[in-house]
Structures are given as C-alpha cells and as structure tokens.
Scaffold this active site. Structure first.
Site, PDB file in Angstrom:
ATOM      1  N   MET A   1      35.051  39.370  32.626  1.00 20.62           N
ATOM      2  CA  MET A   1      33.750  38.512  32.913  1.00 20.62           C
ATOM      3  C   MET A   1      33.852  37.333  32.271  1.00 20.62           C
ATOM      4  SD  MET A   1      31.451  41.558  33.286  1.00 20.62           S
ATOM      5  CE  MET A   1      32.540  42.365  31.997  1.00 20.62           C
ATOM      6  N   THR A   2      34.017  35.777  32.427  1.00 19.96           N
ATOM      7  CA  THR A   2      34.305  34.743  31.802  1.00 19.96           C
ATOM      8  C   THR A   2      33.077  33.743  31.607  1.00 19.96           C
ATOM      9  OG1 THR A   2      35.045  33.578  33.500  1.00 19.96           O
ATOM     10  CG2 THR A   2      36.566  34.609  32.029  1.00 19.96           C
ATOM     11  N   VAL A 139      38.821  34.574  39.922  1.00 23.23           N
ATOM     12  CA  VAL A 139      37.513  34.528  39.445  1.00 23.23           C
ATOM     13  C   VAL A 139      37.342  34.747  37.946  1.00 23.23           C
ATOM     14  CG1 VAL A 139      34.953  35.398  39.513  1.00 23.23           C
ATOM     15  CG2 VAL A 139      36.437  34.967  41.670  1.00 23.23           C
ATOM     16  N   GLU A 140      38.139  35.681  37.584  1.00 23.06           N
ATOM     17  CA  GLU A 140      37.805  35.957  36.087  1.00 23.06           C
ATOM     18  C   GLU A 140      38.823  35.112  35.180  1.00 23.06           C
ATOM     19  OE1 GLU A 140      36.345  38.533  34.609  1.00 23.06           O
ATOM     20  OE2 GLU A 140      35.711  39.654  36.231  1.00 23.06           O
ATOM     21  N   THR A 141      39.637  34.838  35.348  1.00 22.93           N
ATOM     22  CA  THR A 141      40.471  34.027  34.336  1.00 22.93           C
ATOM     23  C   THR A 141      41.441  32.627  34.926  1.00 22.93           C
ATOM     24  OG1 THR A 141      42.381  35.365  34.499  1.00 22.93           O
ATOM     25  CG2 THR A 141      40.673  35.913  32.893  1.00 22.93           C
TER      26      THR A 141
END
Length: 354
Positions: A1-2, A139-141
C-alpha cells in the site's frame, strides 16, 4: 500500500532585499523542519513496550531496547494516515486513471516478459492468474520502482507510539502497528537482517508487493529457491508471495472476480443490496429478486455475491457483482476501488501482450 505527496512550488519575484531576507528565513525554517526528532530511547512508553516485547518473544532485552531506541519520529507520517475529510467525493474514473495508464501498462509488459516463467509457475501452483499478480505489483510499487524510502523501524515506531488521536479508530490502529513492530523485530532477529536497514512505505510496508511484517512472516515464500526470502530484489519471491497471500485469503482457482449487473428498477432494493458492503452475501437468485440481475456467465455463478458500488463523483455510480475472489483482492487493501484498479490494470497489461 503506497502514498505519494505532491508538492507545488510557486516562484514569486521580490526585490533584491526581499529575496535576501526571505532566503535567510527559508533557510532558518528549513533547518528547523529538517532537525531530526529525538530518538525513542528517550520515551518511557517506547522502552516499556520494548521490555514487554522482549519478554514475550524471548528476545534479548538490550537488543530490543537499543533497536527501538534508535528509531525516530517521522513528523509527517501521523498526518498521512488520517482519513480524508468526511463527505469528500469518490470518483472511480479518476482513481482508475491513476493506475490504468500507459506508463504502468508498459512497465507491466516489461515485468511480465522478464518474469513470464515465474508468473506461469505461480498460476499453476497457486491458481492465481498472472494478471492479478501483475495488477497488484503494478498498483503497489510500479513493479519495484516505488517501494518507499522510509526506514521501516521509524515508520512502525512512529505509528506505534505517535499515532494521531484524531483518527476515528486511533486505539485500534495504534495496537495494529505495535503488533507490526513486534513482528518486524522478530523477523529481523530470525533472519539476521539489520533492523535499521530496511526501507518501505510510511506505514512500514516492504518490497515489490508492499508486505507488512506480519504478512511477510506468514505468507512470504522463497519462490526462487535460493534459501532466503527477499521481497525487495527477487521478483520471483514477490510473485510467489503475492500468490500465496491470495490463497491464504480465500482465492479460488478458476473463479471470476466479478460480473456485470443490470437493475430492474421496479423491484430494486438498493439499500438492502449495499448493506453488506463488499462481503459476498447474496445468491444470484436472491439478487435478481431484489432487482439486480447478474449478466452473462454470472447468472450461473454458484457462490455468494456482493453488489459493489463505485461512485463517479457527480455522475451515476458504477456497479458490479463481486465474487469471493473479488473479496479476496480487497484483503490486500480493503477498498473496492483498489480491487477494481488491480483487476483492470492486470487485464490491460494482458491485453497489450503480443
């Protein structure tokens, strides 16, 4: 989660004297802001926590106290974990556009090409489609390009001992991060890693898939077979770990994530359908009786479904019928918007493959 913080810089012309004075003041203010916070070694509550953790986990007391004591408050982090203001409009189209876009799709294509064997093996062994794993990592990183630059020990200590009281679930979230800090130190001791070294998000999430320490301890796997788990540098470990996480959260091989749905306005019971939120609750027959008809192959879906609402700002919301696999995606991040972004980014990358 970013999380990404966008800073706007405005250049204003002043006289030479004004520029000189402003520069001095700015330097003074910057110096004050940049001054590091005192280490948590000076905090009685942090050292009490360290003593308790060491006893419960069977860790060396001096090592735990020294490690937590070297952590420092990240002053901006408590603000970042506060929820958006109530009434802030949600907009699925705008949210989607942040993730399903050309840069991320091209990066996903490169990542898929470089790791095609690992993705195929994960799909074969865990039953999780490659495109779902691709969606998560994108999506995360952005496939490892943005894994976070905060020291994990600082992030977890900040949210353990200085979580903002203004948060509506402050006590619950503070306890969560204290458990994550405990898991992190236990993991560092077990693997022999330097606890001051790892960097991640402002919430303490690590690696390509942004695993919290408890998720690392429970779901991370050595997918490349080199005898250790490295979620920062081993794409194979990240791929296998994401797939294993989904299986551990109820993923069913071969099941769709969601289906299209159409409303029968004369019989629609929208409030009742939305009451369980994204938890699959209704059979297709029950949904139809309540005015929501699942379309296509979904009409024969045997398991429970949820009516998922995606608001579009001032425009009418979008709706889908989410399956138990859709719910499994939301276990990675408890948001239907997040889950749909993961699913649609993965599909976009898959569609762009030769």
């Amino acid at each position: 989660m970013t999380s990404r913080t966008v800073k706007a810089i405005f250049l204003i012309a002043f006289s030479a004297l004004s520029i000189s004075v402003t520069a001095k003041n700015d330097h003074k203010n910057h110096t004050a802001k940049a001054a590091p916070a005192p280490p948590y070694a000076k905090r009685v509550d942090a050292m009490r926590f360290a003593d308790d953790l060491a006893e419960r986990r069977g860790l060396e007391r001096a090592w735990v106290r020294r490690t937590i004591g070297q952590a420092r408050l990240l002053r901006e982090v408590p603000r970042l974990v506060l929820p958006p203001p109530k009434g802030a409009p949600k907009n699925w189209a705008a949210y989607r556009a942040r993730f399903v876009e050309p840069v991320r799709i091209r990066a996903g294509l490169r990542f898929w090409q470089d790791n095609a064997q690992a993705l195929a093996r994960a799909e074969r062994e865990y039953g999780v489609p490659a495109e779902i794993i691709i969606g998560i990592l994108g999506v995360e990183t952005l496939y490892g390009q943005h894994m976070g630059g905060y020291r994990v020990i600082d992030a977890l200590a900040t949210l353990s001992f200085d979580f903002p009281d203004a948060h509506p679930r402050a006590a619950e979230r503070r306890a969560f991060f204290q458990r994550e800090l405990e898991q992190f130190l236990t993991l560092m001791k077990r693997t022999g890693m330097d606890p001051l070294g790892p960097r991640g998000s402002y919430a303490g999430a690590m690696g390509l898939g942004q695993f919290m320490p408890s998720s690392w301890a429970r779901w991370a796997v050595d997918f490349d077979g080199d005898g250790r788990i490295d979620l920062w540098r081993s794409a194979q470990d990240a791929i296998g770990s994401v797939a294993n996480y989904f299986v551990g959260h109820g993923w069913t091989a071969g099941m769709a994530t969601h289906y299209a749905v159409e409303f029968d306005a004369a019989h629609l019971q929208l409030d009742e359908l939305l009451a369980p939120d994204i938890l699959p609750t209704f059979s297709t027959a029950r949904m139809a009786a309540m005015g929501a008809q699942v379309q296509g192959e979904g009409a024969q879906h045997a398991g429970p479904l949820a009516l998922v609402e995606l608001q579009n700002g001032g425009l009418p919301p979008s709706y889908v019928a989410g399956t138990e696999n859709f719910y499994a995606v939301t276990r990675y991040n408890w948001s239907s918007y997040y889950a749909m972004a993961v699913i649609e980014l993965g599909r976009a990358v898959a569609a762009a493959r030769p």
